[in-house]
Design an enzyme around this catalytic site. Structure first.
Site, PDB file in Angstrom:
ATOM      1  N   GLU A  24       0.811  -1.219  -0.056  1.00 31.68           N
ATOM      2  CA  GLU A  24      -0.116  -0.066  -0.023  1.00 31.68           C
ATOM      3  C   GLU A  24       0.720   1.289  -0.102  1.00 31.68           C
ATOM      4  O   GLU A  24       0.485   2.312  -0.629  1.00 31.68           O
ATOM      5  CB  GLU A  24      -0.880   0.082   1.252  1.00 31.68           C
ATOM      6  CG  GLU A  24      -2.319  -1.092   1.121  1.00 31.68           C
ATOM      7  CD  GLU A  24      -1.744  -2.391   1.441  1.00 31.68           C
ATOM      8  OE1 GLU A  24      -2.517  -3.371   1.266  1.00 31.68           O
ATOM      9  OE2 GLU A  24      -0.666  -2.796   1.903  1.00 31.68           O
ATOM     10  N   HIS A  65     -11.493  -6.189   8.681  1.00 30.65           N
ATOM     11  CA  HIS A  65     -12.228  -5.851   7.456  1.00 30.65           C
ATOM     12  C   HIS A  65     -13.412  -5.123   7.540  1.00 30.65           C
ATOM     13  O   HIS A  65     -14.226  -5.084   6.693  1.00 30.65           O
ATOM     14  CB  HIS A  65     -12.376  -7.227   6.511  1.00 30.65           C
ATOM     15  CG  HIS A  65     -11.376  -7.997   6.186  1.00 30.65           C
ATOM     16  ND1 HIS A  65     -10.412  -8.894   7.149  1.00 30.65           N
ATOM     17  CD2 HIS A  65     -10.981  -8.061   4.856  1.00 30.65           C
ATOM     18  CE1 HIS A  65      -9.682  -9.353   6.447  1.00 30.65           C
ATOM     19  NE2 HIS A  65      -9.721  -9.012   5.098  1.00 30.65           N
TER      20      HIS A  65
END
Length: 667
Positions: free
Chosen positions: A406, A473
């Site tokens: 990322e 998540h």
């Protein structure tokens, strides 16, 4: 003028260099050394506050910059004064920068070499050492996509190469065959920590094997070898577009910065490396060849010192920067006036996710220089299938699968922006943004404020709970970024706004975090215009009119509020959907508060430190006399998001709406 060495310890090969060019290189090599002499005096006099010395490493900075094409970007670090001078950055502006004056590059907001200048194709570092490596990938990617014959050179140190950003950026460059020269300035110490305590490999070029790229080592104190090597790498790279690890061996003669000193060096180490001084050795070499005489040396030195003094005086005579709050606040964002394109034409029923896909597709058509990046976003279409079919429409140059990294990919997005392109970066889940946090809050958010450059990057953030996905998540993490000036945070709650706000975010030259609630992807439908349109960023929406109380919310909270009020027709509530969290539409908030006098702030994020606290504080400060009850907040529990459905439902604030509303209405 006498050199500091009586004997030469470096062998120079002048093959391919004319005498005139050898003398030109000498002048470029001496300039940063003489500036350093001046800066060290000024530091002792208190006329500058800090200095990171590149003494003894000038061969690297000058050699690399001299070998690169002037239209190619270089991303320098602390000890690369010679890069800036070789790129002909005006000395008076450099000295203004060092003193925090108006004529510098950062308006006094950052120091020394923490700046860039697009005019000179330089992108300065931030203190975190690694992030510039991913930016270099982005600049090189732009050149590759545009089929420009350009390479990019980025510096890191042997210490900085321990950062995860190093691995991520080198790996991405290798996988994508990007024309990046990763110049590792191996001066053998990270502040006071020797190399043997930072890595176990014998030499950095051995790391190239693991990335499938070439590693080349050169004596960084031999300016001619540096120039020759970088030129050779460039020419080869322009043919086969593969990155290279270039290890430049040298030594840091002075402290990490002057205040830290060098007492930790073993006795005699500096004396040994002084023999390898790049300036003194090159001076002796030119004298041996008869290119440089004592008289000419003195003439060159006197001329440079005069130029340094003249330009320092210009900077010194500048007034101190006047502190102006309005100026500081106005420079947080790049100037941009949004011209809203209203929805028109045919409408079609779209799910929330379809609207996002449509807005993204139409933006790709509108902006040919827009690139989408993320894990599995190409043929697979992303884990939520937002980009399904995009490869067929736009090709793999513009829809790019990324390694799992990322930080590097956010950096690539910023590099694309610096090179004049646009980028949309998909976080597979908003939770994973932690791995790119530094790039977002310290690079994207601060870039324009620091030195006036846009960060034209949208980071898509699939967010939120109510899907039984557990603590990694399901997080609502918008508040992490709400505290960071320079970002825009957009959080739609309807398909229509999802499409219009995403198109607007991509249009905006500022960094935008675009939160998409995963639960809404396939559970919410509405009629949406099929044409391209935009929705105003920074403008809240009145969802329904009411007089009993005001509910201020965003994201899935809007659906919860509407569902509750549909079930309680006896309650007349004004519902405000913020839509944009940064910048916040306080005008709409205050108007709604004044209308009803009773306020409930609802959000999915945890209570403590959530955005609701800031909204409640703003209301208390600005609307106190209009309140008929305390401002009430409801939010998720102050725990991580649990997995099991009963636990998750207990965690979320929806189950506490009724109690909160009835409590407020009792006043």
């Amino acid at each position: 003028m006498e050199t500091a060495l009586e004997k030469r310890y470096i062998d120079f090969d002048a093959t391919g260099f004319s005498n005139e060019e050898l003398l030109t290189i000498y002048k470029k090599l001496v300039l940063p050394r003489l500036i350093e002499e001046k800066m060290l005096i000024l530091l002792r006099q208190g006329k500058i506050t800090k200095w990171f010395s590149g003494w003894g490493q000038e061969g690297i900075s000058v050699g690399c910059a001299y070998a690169m094409n002037e239209e190619e970007f270089i991303l320098p670090m602390h000890r690369n004064l010679g890069v800036f001078t070789t790129r002909n950055v005006p000395l008076n502006r450099l000295f203004s920068q060092f003193q925090g004056k108006e004529n510098g590059f950062t308006k006094g907001r950052d120091r020394s070499f923490h700046f860039g200048t697009i005019e000179h194709k330089l992108v300065g570092m931030i203190s975190h050492l690694g992030p510039q490596l991913g930016i270099a990938d982005g600049i090189a990617l732009a050149a590759k996509v545009k089929k420009e014959q350009k390479t990019t050179l980025v510096f890191t140190g042997d210490g900085g190469a321990s950062e995860g950003d190093f691995h991520e950026a080198v790996n991405v460059a290798s996988v994508w065959d990007l024309p990046v020269i990763f110049a590792i300035e191996n001066n053998q110490w990270g502040l006071s920590t020797p190399s043997r305590e930072q890595f176990n490999c014998k030499q950095f070029i051995d790391k190239g094997i693991g990335y499938g790229i070439e590693g080349i080592q050169v004596n960084g104190n031999n300016v001619l070898d540096v120039i020759r090597t970088v030129r050779s790498i460039r020419e080869k790279m322009l043919q086969d577009s593969k990155p290279v690890l270039l290890e430049l061996m040298t030594f840091r003669m002075r402290g990490h910065e002057e205040a830290s000193g060098t007492k930790y060096y073993p006795e005699g180490l500096q004396d040994e490396w002084k023999k390898q001084d790049p300036v003194d050795n090159y001076t002796l070499f030119l004298k041996e060849k008869g290119i440089l005489t004592d008289a000419l040396e003195k003439e060159i030195h006197d001329s440079i010192k005069h130029d340094i003094q003249k330009n320092f005086d210009l900077a010194q005579n500048e007034p101190l920067i006047p502190a102006a709050i309005e100026t500081e606040l106005n420079d947080i964002y790049a100037p941009f006036t949004q011209h809203v394109i209203a929805p028109k034409g045919d409408q079609k029923e779209m799910r929330f996710i379809d609207a996002i896909q449509d807005g993204l597709k139409q933006s790709m058509e509108k902006y040919p220089d827009l690139i989408i990046m993320g894990q599995d976003v190409a043929e697979y279409g992303g884990v939520f299938k937002v980009t399904e079919g995009f490869v067929d429409l736009f090709g793999k140059d513009r829809v790019r699968n990324t390694p799992i990294c990322e930080s590097a990919i956010v950096g690539v997005g910023l590099g694309l922006s610096i090179a004049g392109m646009k980028a949309v970066v998909e976080m597979q889940f908003a939770d994973f943004v932690t791995c790119g946090f530094n790039q977002i809050v310290n690079n994207l958010a601060k870039l324009h404020w620091r030195w006036g450059e846009n960060a034209d990057v949208v980071v898509r953030m699939p967010t939120g709970a109510n899907t039984a996905a557990g603590p990694f998540h399901s997080q609502s993490n918008e508040a992490w970024f709400f505290h960071t000036p320079g970002l825009k945070i957009v959080y739609p709650s309807t398909p229509e706004d999802a499409k219009g706000l995403l198109a607007a975010a991509i249009e905006d030259p500022n960094p935008v975090l675009f939160f998409e609630h995963k639960y809404l992807y396939r559970s919410l439908k509405a009629e949406v215009s099929t044409d391209y349109y935009t929705t105003e960023i920074g403008k809240a929406r009145t969802v329904r009119q009411g007089t009993d109380l005001t509910i201020i919310t965003y994201g899935l909270g809007v659906q919860w509020a509407e569902e509750y009020l549909d079930q309680h027709s006896e309650i007349s509530a004004e519902v405000i959907d913020l839509r944009t969290l940064l910048p916040l539409d306080t005008e709409a908030v205050y108007a709604a508060v004044k209308k009803t006098g009773k306020v409930l702030v609802l959000h999915e994020d945890c209570m403590t430190g959530g955005i609701g606290g800031e909204i409640a504080a703003l209301i208390a400060e600005n609307c106190f006399e209009h309140l008929d009850a305390p401002v009430k907040r409801i939010a998720s529990l102050d725990t991580p998001v649990p997995f099991a459905v009963p636990l998750e439902q207990q965690f979320l604030p929806k189950v506490r709406i009724d109690e909160a509303v009835k409590g407020i209405l009792k006043y």
